[in-house]
Structure formats: structure tokens, C-alpha cells
Scaffold this active site. Structure first.
Site, PDB file in Angstrom:
ATOM      1  N   GLY A   1      33.972  47.441  49.965  1.00 37.92           N
ATOM      2  CA  GLY A   1      34.193  46.897  48.632  1.00 37.92           C
ATOM      3  C   GLY A   1      33.543  47.764  47.576  1.00 37.92           C
ATOM      4  N   ASN A   2      33.359  47.222  46.384  1.00 38.77           N
ATOM      5  CA  ASN A   2      32.671  47.973  45.327  1.00 38.77           C
ATOM      6  C   ASN A   2      31.956  46.999  44.392  1.00 38.77           C
ATOM      7  OD1 ASN A   2      34.510  47.375  42.952  1.00 38.77           O
ATOM      8  ND2 ASN A   2      35.982  48.255  44.390  1.00 38.77           N
ATOM      9  N   HIS A   3      31.231  47.533  43.431  1.00 34.77           N
ATOM     10  CA  HIS A   3      30.353  46.719  42.592  1.00 34.77           C
ATOM     11  C   HIS A   3      31.022  46.072  41.384  1.00 34.77           C
ATOM     12  CE1 HIS A   3      26.690  47.438  44.707  1.00 34.77           C
ATOM     13  NE2 HIS A   3      26.763  48.759  44.584  1.00 34.77           N
ATOM     14  N   SER A   4      32.349  46.143  41.300  1.00 32.97           N
ATOM     15  CA  SER A   4      33.013  45.508  40.161  1.00 32.97           C
ATOM     16  C   SER A   4      32.692  44.008  40.131  1.00 32.97           C
ATOM     17  CB  SER A   4      34.527  45.707  40.266  1.00 32.97           C
ATOM     18  OG  SER A   4      35.181  44.879  39.332  1.00 32.97           O
TER      19      SER A   4
ATOM     20  N   ALA B   1      39.197  47.048  40.000  1.00 32.30           N
ATOM     21  CA  ALA B   1      38.685  48.242  40.684  1.00 32.30           C
ATOM     22  C   ALA B   1      39.213  48.184  42.114  1.00 32.30           C
ATOM     23  CB  ALA B   1      37.165  48.257  40.656  1.00 32.30           C
TER      24      ALA B   1
END
Ligand code: CTP
Ligand code: CA
Length: 217
Positions: free
Chosen positions: A21-24, A90
């Protein structure tokens, strides 16, 4: 006005308990949904996993998804009926080539994962865009910011691209503030100062409304 907004990150599963995943946080996309709804628009907010509650404005329908593939399916379902698209998500560019059915067990000292490319939602929908539809993309760049952002504008058939500046410490992921520059096909560049994402959203909505009004003039 009917608006489609993608927001938040996507989670790409690796096994039953892990994902990439990512930090969005989704804050920018959710703020845009609220700002468009405040102007009377009917909004579909296609959201990846976030900690934010669904907006309570009755004009906003929130569709929750996990993966890029699910986000693409949900966005495609409403894209044709929307006259404004905003791609604020994102989206993970790649996903694990295989999703293990059981939890991957710890074994050797290194582990190599094979990743495969995800669908580019903005690009695919961009190919279907009709003359009366208006598409807004986001770009987050660390070098040659404007040139890279304009490349995306062209490739993905955007009418407006929101360039997120990472130069400012208070901008971007995990912040409540953002500093953006709006780029348009005719070369118009509009830079804004650092401000809360709710105000950035209002600036973006105002720009979209102004462009749509010009078109109909
Ligand atoms: N986007 C999308 N689907 C993807 C990747 C990106 O819809 N699979 C959208 C984003 O929501 C954003 C725009 O495309 O509006 C640009 O995203 P970005 O990640 O900056 O561009 P990429 O084309 O993925 O290029 P790169 O990550 O290599 O800079
Ligand atoms: Ca990307």
C-alpha cells in the site's frame, strides 16, 4: 453536475494478511467530494482504504474498494454518466503477481516478490472521454515537476493537472495542508500557496467551474 472522484490509496494483497500500500490518507479526495457537493454536484467518491468516515452530505455516494482493479471497476461503472472526473487516488502502480492463498511463511534470508503492472485508471478512462467531459488528474513529482506533470496531462487526456509540490515541508501525504500548482493544456500555470486541503479543494473546484463556464460561453 455529476462528479466521479477517486481517492485514497489502493491495497494490493500479497497473502491473506499482507498487502502493498502507500501513505495516502484520502483527505484531498474527500475534501474535493465535499467541495463539489457544496456547489450542488452529485458526487460518487470511489475510495481506497482510509481512516476517514464516509462523507455525510447526501449528495455524496461513497464506494469502498481495496485494489486498483476494484477501483477501476467502480470508476468505470459511473464514468460515462459523470461530466467531471477527478483522479485523486494514489493507485498502486504494481501488484504482486501472485496472491498466496495461505500466509507466506518466513524462510530464507531474502525474499523476492514479482510485481505486475496495474491498470492505469485515468489513462483507460481518458481514452473514452467525450468532448463535454472534464478530467482532472494529480501529479506528485520530485524532479522536472512541470514537464513530468504536463506529460501526464497529455498522456491521460486531462483538462487540468494538479501538481503537488513536495518542496514544502507541510505539503503532500500525511499533512492537512497542501501546496499545488494547476497546469492546463494551453500552458496556463496557476500557483497557490500552502493552505489547508479543504481550501485547496475549493480552489480546484473553482477552477473546474470556471473552465466549464468558459466552455459553455
Ligand atoms: N492514476 C490512475 N491509475 C493508476 C496510476 C495513476 O488513475 N494506476 C492517476 C492518479 O490518480 C493521478 C494520475 O494518474 O491522477 C497521475 O498519477 P501518478 O502516480 O503521478 O502517475 P503515473 O502515471 O503512475 O506515473 P509515475 O508514478 O511513474 O510518476
Ligand atoms: Ca504512479
Amino acid at each position: 453536475m455529476r462528479v466521479l472522484i477517486t481517492a485514497g490509496p489502493t491495497y494490493e494483497p500479497l497473502d491473506p494478511v499482507r498487502f502493498i500500500g502507500n501513505h495516502s490518507t484520502g483527505k484531498m479526495g474527500y475534501a474535493l467530494a465535499e467541495a463539489f457537493a457544496a456547489e450542488g454536484a452529485v458526487v460518487t467518491l470511489v475510495s481506497g482504504p482510509t481512516n476517514l468516515p464516509n462523507p455525510t452530505d447526501p449528495r455524496i455516494t461513497t464506494v469502498r474498494v481495496q485494489t486498483a482493479a476494484e477501483m477501476f471497476a467502480a470508476a468505470t461503472a459511473v464514468a460515462s454518466a459523470a461530466n467531471v472526473w477527478v483522479f485523486a487516488a494514489a493507485v498502486a502502480d504494481y501488484r504482486p503477481a501472485e496472491v498466496a492463498t495461505q500466509k507466506i511463511k518466513k524462510s530464507g534470508n531474502t525474499l523476492t516478490l514479482e510485481l505486475v503492472k496495474n491498470v492505469d485508471i485515468a489513462f483507460e478512462l481518458g481514452k473514452t472521454k467525450r468532448a463535454e467531459q472534464f478530467s482532472v488528474g494529480f501529479a506528485l513529482e520530485t524532479e522536472n515537476e512541470q514537464a513530468h506533470a504536463l506529460g501526464k496531462l497529455e498522456r491521460k487526456n486531462f483538462d487540468l493537472v494538479v501538481l503537488n509540490s513536495l518542496r514544502n515541508a507541510g505539503a503532500g501525504f500525511r499533512h492537512d495542508t497542501n501546496q499545488v500548482t494547476l497546469l492546463e493544456p494551453e500552458g496556463r500555470v496557476t500557483a497557490f500557496g500552502l493552505k489547508p486541503k479543504t481550501e485547496v479543494a475549493r480552489d480546484i473546484v473553482a477552477a473546474v467551474l470556471a473552465r466549464l463556464t468558459l466552455r459553455h460561453a
